[in-house]
Design a protein around this motif. Sequence first.
Motif, PDB file in Angstrom:
ATOM      1  N   GLY A   1       0.822  -1.200   0.000  1.00 18.41           N
ATOM      2  CA  GLY A   1       0.000   0.000   0.000  1.00 18.41           C
ATOM      3  C   GLY A   1       0.858   1.252   0.000  1.00 18.41           C
ATOM      4  O   GLY A   1       2.068   1.204   0.271  1.00 18.41           O
ATOM      5  N   TYR A   2       0.230   2.386  -0.302  1.00 19.55           N
ATOM      6  CA  TYR A   2       0.988   3.635  -0.385  1.00 19.55           C
ATOM      7  C   TYR A   2       1.544   4.043   0.979  1.00 19.55           C
ATOM      8  O   TYR A   2       2.737   4.292   1.131  1.00 19.55           O
ATOM      9  CB  TYR A   2       0.107   4.758  -0.940  1.00 19.55           C
ATOM     10  N   GLU A   3       0.684   4.079   1.975  1.00 21.22           N
ATOM     11  CA  GLU A   3       1.132   4.537   3.284  1.00 21.22           C
ATOM     12  C   GLU A   3       2.048   3.527   3.968  1.00 21.22           C
ATOM     13  O   GLU A   3       2.894   3.904   4.773  1.00 21.22           O
ATOM     14  CB  GLU A   3      -0.070   4.858   4.177  1.00 21.22           C
TER      15      GLU A   3
ATOM     16  N   ASN B   1       9.189  12.709  -6.290  1.00 19.18           N
ATOM     17  CA  ASN B   1       9.011  12.290  -4.906  1.00 19.18           C
ATOM     18  C   ASN B   1       8.136  11.031  -4.833  1.00 19.18           C
ATOM     19  O   ASN B   1       7.739  10.460  -5.854  1.00 19.18           O
ATOM     20  CB  ASN B   1       8.427  13.432  -4.063  1.00 19.18           C
ATOM     21  N   LYS B   2       7.818  10.616  -3.635  1.00 18.33           N
ATOM     22  CA  LYS B   2       7.056   9.380  -3.453  1.00 18.33           C
ATOM     23  C   LYS B   2       5.689   9.457  -4.122  1.00 18.33           C
ATOM     24  O   LYS B   2       5.239   8.490  -4.760  1.00 18.33           O
ATOM     25  CB  LYS B   2       6.902   9.080  -1.961  1.00 18.33           C
ATOM     26  N   GLU B   3       5.012  10.596  -4.001  1.00 21.43           N
ATOM     27  CA  GLU B   3       3.695  10.746  -4.619  1.00 21.43           C
ATOM     28  C   GLU B   3       3.784  10.652  -6.135  1.00 21.43           C
ATOM     29  O   GLU B   3       2.940  10.018  -6.784  1.00 21.43           O
ATOM     30  CB  GLU B   3       3.079  12.082  -4.213  1.00 21.43           C
TER      31      GLU B   3
ATOM     32  N   PRO C   1      -5.417  11.355   5.467  1.00 22.97           N
ATOM     33  CA  PRO C   1      -5.341  12.762   5.054  1.00 22.97           C
ATOM     34  C   PRO C   1      -3.960  13.187   4.573  1.00 22.97           C
ATOM     35  O   PRO C   1      -3.842  14.025   3.679  1.00 22.97           O
ATOM     36  CB  PRO C   1      -5.738  13.521   6.332  1.00 22.97           C
ATOM     37  N   ASP C   2      -2.915  12.605   5.152  1.00 29.18           N
ATOM     38  CA  ASP C   2      -1.558  12.999   4.761  1.00 29.18           C
ATOM     39  C   ASP C   2      -1.172  12.453   3.392  1.00 29.18           C
ATOM     40  O   ASP C   2      -0.142  12.843   2.847  1.00 29.18           O
ATOM     41  CB  ASP C   2      -0.548  12.508   5.801  1.00 29.18           C
ATOM     42  N   SER C   3      -1.986  11.552   2.873  1.00 30.78           N
ATOM     43  CA  SER C   3      -1.693  10.961   1.563  1.00 30.78           C
ATOM     44  C   SER C   3      -2.788  11.304   0.562  1.00 30.78           C
ATOM     45  O   SER C   3      -3.123  10.506  -0.317  1.00 30.78           O
ATOM     46  CB  SER C   3      -1.560   9.438   1.697  1.00 30.78           C
ATOM     47  N   ALA C   4      -3.353  12.495   0.706  1.00 30.76           N
ATOM     48  CA  ALA C   4      -4.495  12.891  -0.125  1.00 30.76           C
ATOM     49  C   ALA C   4      -4.159  12.881  -1.613  1.00 30.76           C
ATOM     50  O   ALA C   4      -4.991  12.509  -2.440  1.00 30.76           O
ATOM     51  CB  ALA C   4      -4.988  14.275   0.289  1.00 30.76           C
ATOM     52  N   THR C   5      -2.942  13.280  -1.968  1.00 25.51           N
ATOM     53  CA  THR C   5      -2.574  13.330  -3.383  1.00 25.51           C
ATOM     54  C   THR C   5      -2.586  11.942  -4.000  1.00 25.51           C
ATOM     55  O   THR C   5      -3.096  11.732  -5.108  1.00 25.51           O
ATOM     56  CB  THR C   5      -1.190  13.974  -3.563  1.00 25.51           C
ATOM     57  N   ALA C   6      -2.031  10.978  -3.289  1.00 31.09           N
ATOM     58  CA  ALA C   6      -2.016   9.598  -3.784  1.00 31.09           C
ATOM     59  C   ALA C   6      -3.443   9.056  -3.881  1.00 31.09           C
ATOM     60  O   ALA C   6      -3.802   8.364  -4.835  1.00 31.09           O
ATOM     61  CB  ALA C   6      -1.168   8.728  -2.873  1.00 31.09           C
ATOM     62  N   ARG C   7      -4.256   9.368  -2.887  1.00 29.73           N
ATOM     63  CA  ARG C   7      -5.646   8.910  -2.894  1.00 29.73           C
ATOM     64  C   ARG C   7      -6.395   9.502  -4.081  1.00 29.73           C
ATOM     65  O   ARG C   7      -7.162   8.806  -4.765  1.00 29.73           O
ATOM     66  CB  ARG C   7      -6.332   9.294  -1.584  1.00 29.73           C
ATOM     67  N   GLU C   8      -6.198  10.779  -4.341  1.00 36.46           N
ATOM     68  CA  GLU C   8      -6.865  11.418  -5.470  1.00 36.46           C
ATOM     69  C   GLU C   8      -6.412  10.822  -6.791  1.00 36.46           C
ATOM     70  O   GLU C   8      -7.200  10.697  -7.736  1.00 36.46           O
ATOM     71  CB  GLU C   8      -6.611  12.924  -5.450  1.00 36.46           C
TER      72      GLU C   8
END
Length: 200
Positions: free
Chosen positions: A26-28, A52-54, A115-122
């Motif tokens: 998973g991303y996180e 970067n990671k995102e 919430p801290d991974s909002a960009t990946a989620r989007e």
Amino acid sequence: MPGGRPRAFDADIALDRALEVFWRQGYEGTSLSDLTAAMGVNRPSLYAAFGNKEELFAKALDRYVSGPGAFAAEALIAPTIREVVRRLVEGAVELTTGAGGPGCLSVNSVHACGPDSATAREAAIACRRAAETALRRRFEQAPDLPPGCDPAVLARLVHTVTDGIAVQAASGRTRKELRQVADLALRTVLAELTDIPEPA
């Protein structure tokens, strides 16, 4: 003056390895250390090649869609709606119960990112919306779409079934168990496609 020193690694292979890590953890759950170790690169090289990671995750997501998840786009060229649906549902079982995940990278990322991974989620949400839009358009153009059948609702239904398969796979359901579910879901959906009455 000669150009910069060439990369000492194969970017395609490195991206495939990053995809494997994101898919499995998973991303996180994936750290930069996990990525550099799997990809065989140091952090400066990772940033230089992929961002970067995102940004790396977004590239890995694209790789997923065109690689392991390519069955979804290929299903759209099937000659009938029934065959499109069958290939999507059966393909979801095969993909999500394989060695890569289990589960679906985009589904898991939507549900597991905070919430801290909002960009990946989007990015994962956008990927899923694009797939559903492509399926809706395929249904809209289908001469065998039964009267009264809403292409958008049908596309949403199929994605709900395949999403459910992905979630169950991530929860440890076996391929045999999910094939049984897929068979029942297909019988139900395809029966509805056979004779949908005109709306009142």
